[in-house]
Design an enzyme around this catalytic site. Sequence first.
Site, PDB file in Angstrom:
ATOM      1  N   ASP A 139       0.872  -1.177   0.000  1.00 51.24           N
ATOM      2  CA  ASP A 139       0.000   0.000   0.000  1.00 51.24           C
ATOM      3  C   ASP A 139       0.903   1.220   0.000  1.00 51.24           C
ATOM      4  O   ASP A 139       1.982   1.203   0.606  1.00 51.24           O
ATOM      5  CB  ASP A 139      -0.902   0.018   1.246  1.00 51.24           C
ATOM      6  CG  ASP A 139      -1.964  -1.068   1.226  1.00 51.24           C
ATOM      7  OD1 ASP A 139      -2.380  -1.482   0.133  1.00 51.24           O
ATOM      8  OD2 ASP A 139      -2.381  -1.490   2.319  1.00 51.24           O
ATOM      9  N   ASP A 153      -6.993  -1.771  -4.387  1.00 49.96           N
ATOM     10  CA  ASP A 153      -8.052  -1.387  -3.451  1.00 49.96           C
ATOM     11  C   ASP A 153      -9.034  -0.415  -4.113  1.00 49.96           C
ATOM     12  O   ASP A 153     -10.242  -0.518  -3.918  1.00 49.96           O
ATOM     13  CB  ASP A 153      -7.461  -0.741  -2.192  1.00 49.96           C
ATOM     14  CG  ASP A 153      -6.572  -1.681  -1.405  1.00 49.96           C
ATOM     15  OD1 ASP A 153      -6.735  -2.914  -1.522  1.00 49.96           O
ATOM     16  OD2 ASP A 153      -5.699  -1.179  -0.673  1.00 49.96           O
TER      17      ASP A 153
END
Length: 186
Positions: A139, A153
């Site tokens: 991330d 995501d």
Amino acid sequence: MQTEAGTPIGAHETESTAPRRRTIALLVLVAVAGYTVDQLTKAWAVRALEPGSPKQVVGDLLQLDLVRNPGAAFSFATNATWVLTIIAIVVIGVICFIARRLRSWPWAVALGLLLAGALGNLTDRFARPPGGGQGHVIDFLRLPHWPVFNVADMCVVTAACLIALLAFRGVGIDGRRQHDVPDDAS
């Protein structure tokens, strides 16, 4: 079966196969594009960013901050990485099963995005340490008051919103609208 002499076998598509092929092609195109962008941006983030050293892109609005996430969104289920791996595999299987009935372009986009997101994070689960379906997801995008996330995501969240909208509007996988059943006038 050949319908006319000289016509190549398979040259005539039935009414049901042509739209299905186009919507499946759209699903695959969206999935490949989303997956590619996800994997390229994660590879860049791993090379260019240091964990714990965020870089401002647009002031405090958007920062790049490398995080290796063993859990799901919002760092949920960090001790159940293998469960998330199984869920991603099931999601991919369900999309492949549903695609047989797919005739709706909006559903093709939604399912393509969902497939891209599931494959993107599943790739991290297998390819990133510690590997074996328990790897940590990369991330790197940070917004104020929001957990760090990635392109996969974004694909999953966008797909969920589209699926909810399509369901709310009564649009089926086959492109047909569900008509309200009139109440009995008693």
